[in-house]
Design a protein around this motif. Structure first.
Motif, PDB file in Angstrom:
ATOM      1  N   UNK A  68       0.863  -1.190   0.000  1.00  0.00           N
ATOM      2  CA  UNK A  68       0.000   0.000   0.000  1.00  0.00           C
ATOM      3  C   UNK A  68       0.896   1.236   0.000  1.00  0.00           C
ATOM      4  N   UNK A  69       0.600   2.169  -0.885  1.00  0.00           N
ATOM      5  CA  UNK A  69       1.318   3.441  -0.913  1.00  0.00           C
ATOM      6  C   UNK A  69       0.341   4.562  -0.588  1.00  0.00           C
ATOM      7  N   UNK A  70       0.895   5.709  -0.109  1.00  0.00           N
ATOM      8  CA  UNK A  70       0.037   6.802   0.362  1.00  0.00           C
ATOM      9  C   UNK A  70       0.444   8.122  -0.280  1.00  0.00           C
ATOM     10  N   UNK A  71      -0.560   8.943  -0.507  1.00  0.00           N
ATOM     11  CA  UNK A  71      -0.328  10.308  -0.997  1.00  0.00           C
ATOM     12  C   UNK A  71      -1.227  11.251  -0.208  1.00  0.00           C
ATOM     13  N   UNK A  72      -0.699  12.460   0.043  1.00  0.00           N
ATOM     14  CA  UNK A  72      -1.416  13.411   0.882  1.00  0.00           C
ATOM     15  C   UNK A  72      -1.676  14.704   0.124  1.00  0.00           C
ATOM     16  N   UNK A  73      -2.917  15.178   0.211  1.00  0.00           N
ATOM     17  CA  UNK A  73      -3.307  16.444  -0.409  1.00  0.00           C
ATOM     18  C   UNK A  73      -3.979  17.328   0.629  1.00  0.00           C
ATOM     19  N   UNK A  74      -3.775  18.650   0.480  1.00  0.00           N
ATOM     20  CA  UNK A  74      -4.490  19.594   1.328  1.00  0.00           C
ATOM     21  C   UNK A  74      -5.918  19.763   0.858  1.00  0.00           C
ATOM     22  N   UNK A  75      -6.775  20.203   1.764  1.00  0.00           N
ATOM     23  CA  UNK A  75      -8.170  20.476   1.423  1.00  0.00           C
ATOM     24  C   UNK A  75      -8.663  21.662   2.259  1.00  0.00           C
ATOM     25  N   UNK A  76      -9.793  22.219   1.842  1.00  0.00           N
ATOM     26  CA  UNK A  76     -10.428  23.328   2.579  1.00  0.00           C
ATOM     27  C   UNK A  76      -9.449  24.468   2.825  1.00  0.00           C
ATOM     28  N   UNK A  77      -8.691  24.829   1.783  1.00  0.00           N
ATOM     29  CA  UNK A  77      -7.778  25.958   1.894  1.00  0.00           C
ATOM     30  C   UNK A  77      -6.349  25.599   2.249  1.00  0.00           C
ATOM     31  N   UNK A  86       2.121  15.094   6.220  1.00  0.00           N
ATOM     32  CA  UNK A  86       2.274  16.521   6.536  1.00  0.00           C
ATOM     33  C   UNK A  86       2.540  16.733   8.029  1.00  0.00           C
ATOM     34  N   UNK A  87       3.110  17.890   8.338  1.00  0.00           N
ATOM     35  CA  UNK A  87       3.401  18.222   9.733  1.00  0.00           C
ATOM     36  C   UNK A  87       2.772  19.534  10.172  1.00  0.00           C
ATOM     37  N   UNK A  88       2.426  20.407   9.210  1.00  0.00           N
ATOM     38  CA  UNK A  88       1.838  21.696   9.578  1.00  0.00           C
ATOM     39  C   UNK A  88       0.343  21.559   9.853  1.00  0.00           C
ATOM     40  N   UNK A  89      -0.171  22.455  10.672  1.00  0.00           N
ATOM     41  CA  UNK A  89      -1.604  22.467  10.963  1.00  0.00           C
ATOM     42  C   UNK A  89      -2.398  22.702   9.682  1.00  0.00           C
TER      43      UNK A  89
END
Length: 266
Positions: A68-77, A86-89
């Motif tokens: 299983x591989x993972x990818x992260x995207x921001x949402x809601x701004x 990610x590490x930032x709020x």
């Protein structure tokens, strides 16, 4: 019975009913088992900035969780696009991709999670002062709870030098402030009027028909923001010269000062 993906040939070799018999030909049939769609889910709990990051939790009865591989995207701004956690709020979506197997197609699953801002507290000092005093602790504000290495500091506005109550407001400054929320933002600065002690001399004199006035001296020789008036029988006397007793009223006209008894009159 075949269950795995592939091409197969089925052959009828007999019948269970003795009243029938198979034909001489046409007892064989080719067939194919195609790859099936996979099914999967992923969950991910959020955390507070500065705490240890959580990890995705995958589940798949068809594809397993070994590949299983993972990818992260921001949402809601929140702007983010990376394979790294990610590490930032902010608000994020993780996409888990489950690799194809011999019998199932690759499949993806998504989950939303949030890294909350870290609450930090402003601590104020020097909020009680006396006007004009050089020995009073200056107003200061400090922070507690900032993650080591972060560029976060604090400033404040609203400081005044006049006597009274003045609202102060603190603000975070620095490159990493987006990861924090500040508590105890507002404080009240109280500057007390400076007490003045007056000394009265020459207040017992012999009447001779001329105007008489006592000598009024402030403990601060440079202080002159006051008026002196004379009263007799609740009436103001502009020029005391007759025999009798007079009340001496010293009224401070500068709101940054007060009499030592707390009044602006004596």
């Amino acid at each position: 019975d075949k269950v795995d993906v592939g091409s197969y040939t089925a052959e009828a070799t007999g019948l269970s009913n003795p009243n029938y018999q198979l034909p001489a030909t046409g007892t064989m049939k080719d067939y194919t088992i195609a790859t099936a769609d996979g099914t999967a889910t992923v969950t991910m709990e959020g955390w507070t900035y500065g705490d240890a990051a959580n990890r995705p939790v995958p589940a798949s009865a068809t594809n397993g969780i070994d590949n299983v591989t993972y990818h992260y995207d921001g949402r809601d701004g929140t702007v983010y696009n990376s394979d790294t956690v990610p590490t930032d709020a902010g608000n994020y979506t993780v996409t888990a991709t489950f690799a194809a197997t011999a019998n199932h197609e690759a499949v993806t699953a998504k989950a939303e999670f949030t890294i909350s801002k870290k609450s930090i507290t402003a601590t104020w000092s020097g909020l009680n002062q006396v006007y004009g005093s050089t020995s009073t602790e200056p107003v200061e504000v400090s922070l507690s709870g900032v993650v080591d290495g972060d560029d976060v500091d604090i400033s404040f506005t609203g400081v005044k030098k006049t006597a009274g109550r003045h609202a102060l407001t603190a603000t975070l400054i620095g490159a990493d402030i987006a990861n924090y929320t500040l508590k105890n933002i507002v404080a009240m600065l109280t500057i007390q009027p400076k007490p003045v002690i007056f000394t009265v001399t020459g207040n017992v004199v012999q009447a001779d028909g001329s105007e008489k006035r006592a000598t009024i001296t402030a403990d601060d020789a440079a202080f002159s923001d006051y008026t002196v008036s004379y009263w007799q029988d609740d009436k103001k006397v502009s020029s005391p010269k007759d025999v009798g007793s007079y009340e001496i009223l010293v009224e401070i006209t500068n709101p940054n000062y007060r009499h030592s008894n707390g009044s602006d009159m004596m």
